[in-house]
Design a protein around this motif. Structure first.
Motif, PDB file in Angstrom:
ATOM      1  N   HIS A 301       0.821  -1.207   0.000  1.00  0.00           N
ATOM      2  CA  HIS A 301       0.000   0.000   0.000  1.00  0.00           C
ATOM      3  C   HIS A 301       0.859   1.263   0.000  1.00  0.00           C
ATOM      4  CE1 HIS A 301      -3.479  -2.485   1.938  1.00  0.00           C
ATOM      5  NE2 HIS A 301      -3.463  -2.591   0.621  1.00  0.00           N
ATOM      6  N   PHE A 302       1.863   1.273   0.858  1.00  0.00           N
ATOM      7  CA  PHE A 302       2.694   2.469   0.969  1.00  0.00           C
ATOM      8  C   PHE A 302       3.475   2.717  -0.319  1.00  0.00           C
ATOM      9  CE2 PHE A 302       6.312   4.886   2.901  1.00  0.00           C
ATOM     10  CZ  PHE A 302       5.556   5.972   3.304  1.00  0.00           C
ATOM     11  N   LYS A 303       3.968   1.656  -0.947  1.00  0.00           N
ATOM     12  CA  LYS A 303       4.692   1.806  -2.203  1.00  0.00           C
ATOM     13  C   LYS A 303       3.779   2.337  -3.303  1.00  0.00           C
ATOM     14  CE  LYS A 303       7.453  -0.852  -5.536  1.00  0.00           C
ATOM     15  NZ  LYS A 303       7.977  -2.206  -5.876  1.00  0.00           N
ATOM     16  N   LEU A 304       2.552   1.815  -3.379  1.00  0.00           N
ATOM     17  CA  LEU A 304       1.614   2.294  -4.380  1.00  0.00           C
ATOM     18  C   LEU A 304       1.253   3.755  -4.139  1.00  0.00           C
ATOM     19  CD1 LEU A 304      -0.066   1.552  -6.841  1.00  0.00           C
ATOM     20  CD2 LEU A 304      -1.883   0.779  -5.292  1.00  0.00           C
ATOM     21  N   TYR A 305       1.132   4.142  -2.878  1.00  0.00           N
ATOM     22  CA  TYR A 305       0.859   5.536  -2.524  1.00  0.00           C
ATOM     23  C   TYR A 305       1.976   6.439  -3.035  1.00  0.00           C
ATOM     24  CZ  TYR A 305      -0.546   9.444   0.524  1.00  0.00           C
ATOM     25  OH  TYR A 305      -0.955  10.672   1.013  1.00  0.00           O
ATOM     26  N   LEU A 306       3.229   6.049  -2.800  1.00  0.00           N
ATOM     27  CA  LEU A 306       4.364   6.851  -3.254  1.00  0.00           C
ATOM     28  C   LEU A 306       4.453   6.877  -4.778  1.00  0.00           C
ATOM     29  CD1 LEU A 306       7.119   5.770  -0.686  1.00  0.00           C
ATOM     30  CD2 LEU A 306       5.708   7.825  -0.654  1.00  0.00           C
ATOM     31  N   GLN A 307       4.201   5.740  -5.423  1.00  0.00           N
ATOM     32  CA  GLN A 307       4.255   5.703  -6.882  1.00  0.00           C
ATOM     33  C   GLN A 307       3.198   6.601  -7.505  1.00  0.00           C
ATOM     34  OE1 GLN A 307       3.862   1.496  -7.594  1.00  0.00           O
ATOM     35  NE2 GLN A 307       6.063   1.142  -7.633  1.00  0.00           N
ATOM     36  N   PHE A 308       1.987   6.557  -6.993  1.00  0.00           N
ATOM     37  CA  PHE A 308       0.927   7.406  -7.527  1.00  0.00           C
ATOM     38  C   PHE A 308       1.232   8.875  -7.249  1.00  0.00           C
ATOM     39  CE2 PHE A 308      -3.373   9.283  -7.603  1.00  0.00           C
ATOM     40  CZ  PHE A 308      -3.744   8.884  -8.872  1.00  0.00           C
ATOM     41  N   SER A 309       1.879   9.156  -6.120  1.00  0.00           N
ATOM     42  CA  SER A 309       2.278  10.533  -5.832  1.00  0.00           C
ATOM     43  C   SER A 309       3.282  11.034  -6.870  1.00  0.00           C
ATOM     44  CB  SER A 309       2.882  10.628  -4.427  1.00  0.00           C
ATOM     45  OG  SER A 309       1.951  10.227  -3.441  1.00  0.00           O
ATOM     46  N   GLY A 310       4.251  10.197  -7.211  1.00  0.00           N
ATOM     47  CA  GLY A 310       5.230  10.600  -8.216  1.00  0.00           C
ATOM     48  C   GLY A 310       4.604  10.806  -9.589  1.00  0.00           C
ATOM     49  N   VAL A 311       3.710   9.884  -9.988  1.00  0.00           N
ATOM     50  CA  VAL A 311       3.049  10.014 -11.289  1.00  0.00           C
ATOM     51  C   VAL A 311       2.183  11.270 -11.326  1.00  0.00           C
ATOM     52  CG1 VAL A 311       1.349   8.960 -12.811  1.00  0.00           C
ATOM     53  CG2 VAL A 311       3.116   7.555 -11.769  1.00  0.00           C
ATOM     54  N   SER A 312       1.481  11.560 -10.244  1.00  0.00           N
ATOM     55  CA  SER A 312       0.625  12.738 -10.195  1.00  0.00           C
ATOM     56  C   SER A 312       1.445  14.015 -10.270  1.00  0.00           C
ATOM     57  CB  SER A 312      -0.209  12.718  -8.913  1.00  0.00           C
ATOM     58  OG  SER A 312      -1.001  11.561  -8.844  1.00  0.00           O
ATOM     59  N   ALA A 313       2.562  14.060  -9.535  1.00  0.00           N
ATOM     60  CA  ALA A 313       3.421  15.243  -9.597  1.00  0.00           C
ATOM     61  C   ALA A 313       3.959  15.453 -11.003  1.00  0.00           C
ATOM     62  CB  ALA A 313       4.566  15.103  -8.598  1.00  0.00           C
ATOM     63  N   ALA A 314       4.342  14.355 -11.681  1.00  0.00           N
ATOM     64  CA  ALA A 314       4.831  14.480 -13.060  1.00  0.00           C
ATOM     65  C   ALA A 314       3.729  14.954 -14.001  1.00  0.00           C
ATOM     66  CB  ALA A 314       5.378  13.134 -13.527  1.00  0.00           C
TER      67      ALA A 314
END
Length: 420
Positions: A301-314
């Motif tokens: 869950h935490f990894k997916l949260y961070l990955q989606f955060s990076g994609v959203s920022a990009a």
């Protein structure tokens, strides 16, 4: 399979050398058996033979024909960095669990098997680095003008550095656990790799200096080998690392098919104390705090949260003008939807069902947990949009804007999707 074969022979071998050869043969058979379960050799040959012919044609062209234009756009440091990647990895000692009972008292046998496994692993590393160097050789010589003596010295340096890194990293892996292992691996693997890349760049025109650096790496490797052979009290760590190396091909083949098992932790890496996370003393706040802890402690869950955060920022970074705010709002709403789905799964767990919570109380707890989990993400998205649009003034805008968007999205989804 290995232990069963050895139990049938009862570890009854005339000398340790024969036992070492038997384990090497068993290891090769085991790896071939794993590959056969996922690849049909007939189909594999239809792919391998044309691929080898095509690769040989390209390699001949790299020596005899003009090099591709893209090679001149790459900095020279990329090639030593590729070789440094080949130096990473574990080591196989050919030790099995049963040795703790049957061979533990025969120190000379254990030493022979360990030394044979170390030499086998280092030989595989040498062949791997040499193969990678041979592939990169036309680019080194024709693309960057490396002399023959310089190329030979770089090969010697690469082999010595790879041997050194293998031994030092292995000694760390069998002795350290947790964050201490990663800290020591920085010194044992990544620091020598960085120094190797630096030496390959700075002394590419000075073969004598490359050979001098290779001698230093060889001396450190000899010290690492000596330390490994006299190391005591690491048998369980040795067996654990051996199992990882034996299952590496199986792990690659099964990646994406089954989930990677989570390591057993005696203590969580975050929120180690058991007190409630939220200051409010109500049962709803305790349940909300427990869900937040469970979310952050879950690596998936935490990894997916961070990955989606990076994609959203990009995504916010790419779109022009005021569309950044539109993308920001859409991404926050998507994250809110996923967090509400997580909460519904958490609230439906069997251990939660044992607690005397009504639907209304569970919904109230979810209304507390979802905004807290959503707030860091919404603040990040708002910060990216604000700073790009308003410069330094964005620092004063993103906190209230991000909080407002996050709270609004959380209230919308918890109101409509949580049953009361």
């Amino acid at each position: 399979m290995n232990n069963l074969a050895e139990r049938r022979t009862g570890y009854d071998t005339p000398d340790p050398g024969r036992l070492l050869r038997m384990r090497l043969v068993q290891h090769w058979k085991e790896q071939l058996g794993i590959i056969r379960t996922a690849a049909d050799w007939t189909v594999f040959l239809y792919i391998l033979i044309p691929g080898a012919l095509l690769g040989g044609r390209y390699y001949y062209g790299f020596w005899k024909e003009p090099l591709p234009a893209w090679i001149h756009l790459l900095p020279y440091a990329v090639l030593p960095a590729l070789l440094a990647l080949l130096m990473q990895g574990g080591m196989l000692l050919l030790l099995h669990e049963g040795d703790l009972l049957f061979l533990r008292q025969r120190k000379e046998w254990i030493r022979t098997i360990m030394l044979g496994g170390i030499l086998y692993s280092l030989s595989v590393t040498v062949l791997k680095i040499a193969a990678g160097f041979l592939i990169l050789l036309p680019f080194l010589v024709r693309g960057y003008g490396l002399s023959e003596s310089g190329a030979g010295a770089l090969l010697v340096l690469s082999l010595c550095c790879g041997t050194c890194i293998k031994l030092l990293a292995h000694n760390v892996r069998v002795q350290k656990q947790g964050w201490r292992r990663w800290l020591w691996l920085l010194l044992a693997a990544w620091l020598p790799s960085g120094l190797y890349i630096r030496a390959a760049i700075a002394w590419s025109a000075h073969p004598a200096l490359l050979l001098l650096a290779a001698a230093v790496y060889a001396a450190v490797a000899a010290a690492g080998l000596r330390a490994r052979l006299v190391l005591r009290g690491t048998f369980l760590g040795d067996v654990r690392e051996d199992f990882k190396q034996r299952m590496k091909i199986a792990g690659l083949l099964l990646r994406g098919v089954i989930d990677k098992p989570r390591p057993t932790r005696h203590k969580p890496w975050i929120f180690r104390k058991s007190q409630t996370l939220l200051r409010f003393g109500s049962p709803e706040s305790r349940l909300a705090g427990a869900s937040i802890k469970a979310f952050i402690r879950n690596p998936g869950h935490f990894k997916l949260y961070l990955q989606f955060s990076g994609v959203s920022a990009a995504a916010i970074l790419i779109v022009p003008g005021m569309l950044k705010w539109a993308v920001c709002i859409v991404m926050v709403f998507l994250m809110a939807s996923w967090l509400v789905s997580y909460w519904k799964v958490f609230a439906g767990e069997e251990f939660i069902a044992l607690l005397p919570f009504t639907k209304e109380r569970k919904a109230d707890a979810g209304s507390l947990a979802v905004p807290i989990l959503l707030l860091p993400f919404s603040l990040l998205c708002a910060a990216v949009a604000s700073i790009l649009l308003y410069g330094w003034w964005g620092l004063a805008v993103f906190i209230p804007a991000g909080a407002a968007i996050g709270i609004m999205a959380a209230r919308v989804f918890t109101a409509f999707r949580l049953a009361r």
